[in-house]
Scaffold this active site. Structure first.
Site, short mmCIF file in Angstrom:
data_model
loop_
_atom_site.label_atom_id
_atom_site.label_comp_id
_atom_site.label_asym_id
_atom_site.label_seq_id
_atom_site.Cartn_x
_atom_site.Cartn_y
_atom_site.Cartn_z
CG HIS A 288 -30.30 -11.86 25.29
ND1 HIS A 288 -30.89 -11.20 24.25
CD2 HIS A 288 -29.83 -10.89 26.13
CE1 HIS A 288 -30.80 -9.89 24.45
NE2 HIS A 288 -30.16 -9.67 25.58
CD GLU B 98 -21.06 -5.79 23.71
OE1 GLU B 98 -20.92 -5.00 22.74
OE2 GLU B 98 -22.10 -5.83 24.39
CG HIS C 156 -5.76 2.10 -0.58
ND1 HIS C 156 -5.58 2.49 0.72
CD2 HIS C 156 -6.19 0.80 -0.51
CE1 HIS C 156 -5.88 1.49 1.54
NE2 HIS C 156 -6.25 0.46 0.82
CG HIS D 18 -1.87 -1.18 1.22
ND1 HIS D 18 -1.49 -2.45 1.58
CD2 HIS D 18 -3.18 -1.28 0.87
CE1 HIS D 18 -2.52 -3.28 1.47
NE2 HIS D 18 -3.56 -2.60 1.04
#
Lengths: 657, 657
Positions: free
Chosen positions: B468, B406, B264, B31
């Site tokens: 859940h 999380e 890129h 890159h």
């Protein structure tokens, strides 16, 4: 608003609150905090803003509502009941009980009036964004002068937890960039989360944050003030941007432990219930709502039903004048006729490039098909070349540019799919399916046909190295219930996979494609991919030595190994298994035709976690998989280093018991 | 800055740029965009701000640097080389080649000077936040008057892609809330991402966004202006908040396709290289750096080495005066003596509650142990009760309050672990491990001992319903290389698991715990959890009929089924398998002792995806797993509905081939 009206409104809000907490009491389980604090905003939204018809909960032009804070299900159910959806008091009493219509978190496809399954925080916001995207696109594509068949708002109700999840930022950014002005989020801002005061974990300034994402911000200082909420909703509707309305509330309002996390997820108890009744001047027996309140709801809903009738009239003329568009709006399959797609056996072509061809054809043949990428369209090969970008000023565009936001993309795709009227796909590298796994799961739970395209499907990724080389992702996706994972072996299986995906409407599909060129296999032409697995190269004798089972790039490798073994007088048949899930749904007869029990000398070959394959090979068989991370080097070298060569495959087969 | 200095600086920047693009040319892969645009900021940071010693790349008090935009690896490697790290020109020439020190993305533990593995976008920011958390905590815990043994900055370099990922928002919020003023992020703001101009997918105002998260914001208008960059870094260091410095750059600066996505991820080519040489007035052969430039770097590094020597002197006295603290800082194991932990056989206790007890003991016995939760500490049972919250004004606190974030939590935990000096854990529900899976993977790739605690490990979650209830999460985690997943059967195995986790320093560990009470099993006292599986209940005869294999809550179920079968004269042995990965690393002899090949009538029982168990039962065995989503109802009812009862287990065993 008259006094009588105001009184009825207050009683109605109280009814919603009390039914909600009574449900939670009855089941000894649930979240009273949000029920008590968000009832006023939900009531104002449902009764004075939303368009819906409780008798036609799937009406395509209804306003959508996503309870992103899914733990507030009791509030949603009580409102659905009060509004006349098919949800009785007995259903409410069975809250969170086996088989009831009122499960712990809202479940799409199960409870009438639930527009999305929620509970895993943040995803509801992403789905609402997708619904608003679908609305904007379909309105541009389908509406005709005087016939606004698609013209509705999308609302979401989100809590502090939703806004802490990273996906909320992705959703905000996507919606802001697209200026989805018909998306309105009510933010139940109560300064408390499960573990305690929000200040323990956040100092986020939500106003600044949403404005940074080009949203309109509105604020309601008193979450019990229906007039303030109503006014904010009207301002939101007039904005040319998506709007977040921060509604300041007190969690568990009215309960003894209001304002604390103690009332978030624990029933208030009989004492609490008594105090609430006192506080709200409510003197009804449990699960009882005065007839005047029911009547009030019925009156409000009657007005909504008139709106539905008006739409039906328009729709009737629309169907006459634009039968094709009308049919398209109601269609949920896409087709792929492969007349223009021909690949020469022996030619080598990456399945991501075949996927590219397939996508162009599908887009040409199905105006309702569209999709996008998480900033990897150029690598995934998923740009619809004849189409523009979907953009704030170009709602007709069919290429969705989600940015590097895999999870936000996947949730938005689920929202688009939930909306109906189109079929959508989204793409990224297979290894980054980890970032969006939670949304594939939700699609599977909801049984909706979102399509996920994951390219760069193995160690053959090469130079980018182990962070970019998938190993365990196939196992992770295949272990998930309710989703079909396709890993086509060549061009022919890729086309066939897309044909099956188009016809699949009851589950999400994942298709993984190769970065590297793969030989086109003559025998795979019109392969029965719908059966999941098939004998690609049969045994040459009546007493074959065993079976090679493979998927994707390893199928041609298995064929090479077969030739090599044949030279040594070892006869094996090769089974191509592009979709384990479909194969496991076939009859035992078919399964045993493909994998005869007597042939227990089996070798499964896949450049990924071996875990997925043991069920097909047993203790006497072997799996050539990858149970370690890859390495950075040119792809062919990595493949060789990890032993995926015809010699090693042949040698491994000979080693099986 | 003298003219000569300025010229040397410019030449040094050019050297970094040219080495970087030459590496990419040599490997035909990489890159160049970021190498060319971010070289000035990286150079200024490394040479004029960062403290490090190339001879001691693991110095605990070095400034940390995380290249969150990991695809810029060529730039990092060239700077490490120029600064005298153990990275030769030959290493650079082998960029992205098999076994080289210069893989496609930076790999921690492999290349000296690389502080974190990066590539999966956004996670680098999260890890940098964790490092800054560790620094703040250790400084408060360990420094003594005149002895600042821990006193360093943490820097990250992030691109547009990093900031689009949702985890970046979680990282921003966590850092802002904790006011991590020694965390400084250089934002390479080049307005381009892989698929094209950033404007296609984002209108995010980064200044407003980071300010909303209580960060300091600095801006550098010209990313080639070293003085501007230097000044911004000084301002950042003086801020009492974490700082993001937005450095405006031109992607692929100097290359023919600068300013576009074409530069890129594609090498610039020989023509591009020639144009770059012209542009930067660089006339050296490939991979050649003028001695004057090397000398300049050496001079700068010499000053850094003096800083290191000063620290060594302080450290020497510190070790004398505070030997315990010094040893603690260098320790990477924690211990758990279980004298105080006793559970009565027959008693029922949820393993999450035992985990709670274990955590209190570990915290008491190991001052370097700490951790937190994603707003579920009260449910996961992971609060360290004798300790305060780690907070902006309380760096001694040992409870980390990550909020409902999380993924950000998991990445921060990895950063804390990478920093060294402590051992950290983080918790959430098992089902939400989906949200942070990418960070468990990175921990496994880096071979670092982050501990993840996932409670509510099965359908027994009950009322909260299928969103859940984990099903496939165990399979997803177990299919991942390099991570040990523990699912203890009872209190004894839970304690033993924590003891093994404490001694494990070369990989992350996951421990999953039950919500519901599980009987304490006498036979599991001091269970050999380190071996992964063992015979918990041996056969009663010399000719047992087969084996029941189980983990977690299903172990006591297997014991009940065994009793039932015994009454029918069917003798089975029960194997408890708390950790499949450890069992698979045992000798063949041990494995066959536990699972004798002749006993192929086997039934594996686990309330989760069956996929993980087929390898242990084979084609003649059976798996009682869960390959569908759960349902909302009281836990015991759900367990029964899905057939996890002694009768059904016994019946299933009898059905095995």
């Amino acid at each position: 608003m008259s006094n009588q009206q105001a009184t009825l409104d207050q009683k109605s809000v109280t009814a919603a609150r009390m039914l909600g907490v009574e449900m939670i009491e009855a089941s000894h389980s649930g979240h009273p905090g949000i029920v008590l604090d968000a009832a006023p905003m939900a009531y104002t939204l449902f009764e004075y803003h939303m368009r819906f018809n409780p008798k036609q909960p799937k009406w395509i032009n209804r306003d959508r509502f996503v309870l992103s804070a899914g733990h507030g299900s009791a509030l949603l159910y009580s409102l659905l009941h009060l509004n006349g959806f098919d949800l009785t008091v007995d259903d409410l009493k069975a809250f969170r009980q086996m088989g009831s219509k009122t499960p712990g978190h809202p479940e799409y496809g199960w409870t009438p009036g639930v527009d999305a399954s929620t509970g895993p925080l943040g995803q509801g916001l992403g789905m609402a964004v997708g619904m608003a995207i679908a609305e904007k696109h379909l309105a541009a594509q389908c509406n005709r002068p005087g016939m606004p068949v698609i013209d509705h708002y999308t609302y979401a109700l989100a809590g502090d937890g939703d806004l802490m999840e990273g996906i909320s930022q992705e959703a905000l950014d996507i919606a802001g960039n697209l200026q989805l002005n018909k998306l309105i989020v009510l933010y139940d801002s109560n300064d408390v989360s499960l573990d305690g005061p929000l200040s323990m974990s956040t100092h986020d300034n939500v106003e600044q944050r949403v404005k940074a994402a080009s949203w309109n911000y509105e604020r309601v200082e008193d979450g019990n003030d229906l007039a303030q909420i109503d006014a904010a909703l009207w301002r939101a509707k007039r904005s040319d941007k998506p709007t977040l309305i921060e509604v300041k509330t007190v969690i568990g309002y009215g309960a003894p432990k209001q304002g604390t996390n103690k009332v978030h997820g624990t029933p208030v108890g009989q004492d609490g219930l008594a105090i609430l009744k006192e506080k709200f001047d409510w003197h009804e027996p449990s699960f009882t709502v005065p007839q005047a309140v029911y009547d009030h709801f019925q009156e409000l809903v009657a007005a909504k039903e008139k709106q539905y009738q008006r739409w039906l009239e328009i729709w009737a003329s629309y169907q006459q004048q634009y039968p094709q568009l009308a049919a398209q709006l109601m269609n949920d399959e896409f087709k792929l006729s492969d007349d223009a797609l021909n690949y020469q056996p022996g030619e080598k072509i990456a399945t991501r490039l075949v996927c590219d061809d397939a996508l162009q054809e599908i887009a040409r043949q199905n105006p309702m098909f569209w999709g996008g990428a998480a900033d990897l369209a150029s690598s995934n090969k998923t740009l619809l070349k004849k189409d523009d970008n979907f953009a704030a000023d170009n709602p007709l565009g069919r290429n969705l540019r989600f940015g590097v936001r895999e999870f936000g993309m996947a949730a938005a795709l689920n929202g688009i799919t939930l909306h109906g009227g189109t079929r959508a796909f989204g793409s990224t590298f297979l290894v980054f399916s980890d970032y969006l796994k939670g949304a594939v799961r939700l699609a599977a739970l909801m049984k909706i046909p979102t399509a996920f395209v994951f390219s760069h499907d193995s160690l053959a990724v090469g130079e980018d190295g182990p962070t970019h080389e998938p190993v365990e992702q196939l196992a992770a996706l295949r272990s998930m219930p309710g989703v079909d994972v396709y890993r086509p072996a060549d061009a022919n299986e890729t086309i066939a996979s897309w044909q099956v995906i188009g016809k699949t409407t009851d589950r999400p599909s994942v298709i993984v494609t190769s970065r590297q060129g793969l030989p086109v296999l003559a025998a795979a032409k019109h392969a029965p991919v719908e059966r999941g697995a098939y004998i690609l190269a049969p045994a040459q004798t009546n007493h074959p030595a065993g079976i090679l089972i493979a998927s994707g790039s390893e199928v041609s490798l298995a064929l090479q190994a077969r030739e090599r073994l044949a030279k040594e007088g070892i006869d094996v048949q090769v089974v191509s298994m592009p979709c384990q899930e479909r194969f496991l749904r076939q009859s035992k007869q078919y399964q045993e035709m493909v994998l005869p029990p007597r042939l227990d000398k089996r070798l499964a070959i896949e450049m990924g976690s071996s875990m997925c394959w043991h069920r097909f090979v047993g203790l006497n068989g072997m799996v050539m998989g990858v149970d370690e991370f890859g390495t950075s080097a040119p792809g062919e070298q990595v493949i060789e280093k990890f032993g995926f060569t015809p010699e090693r495959v042949a040698a491994a087969f000979k080693q099986t018991a």
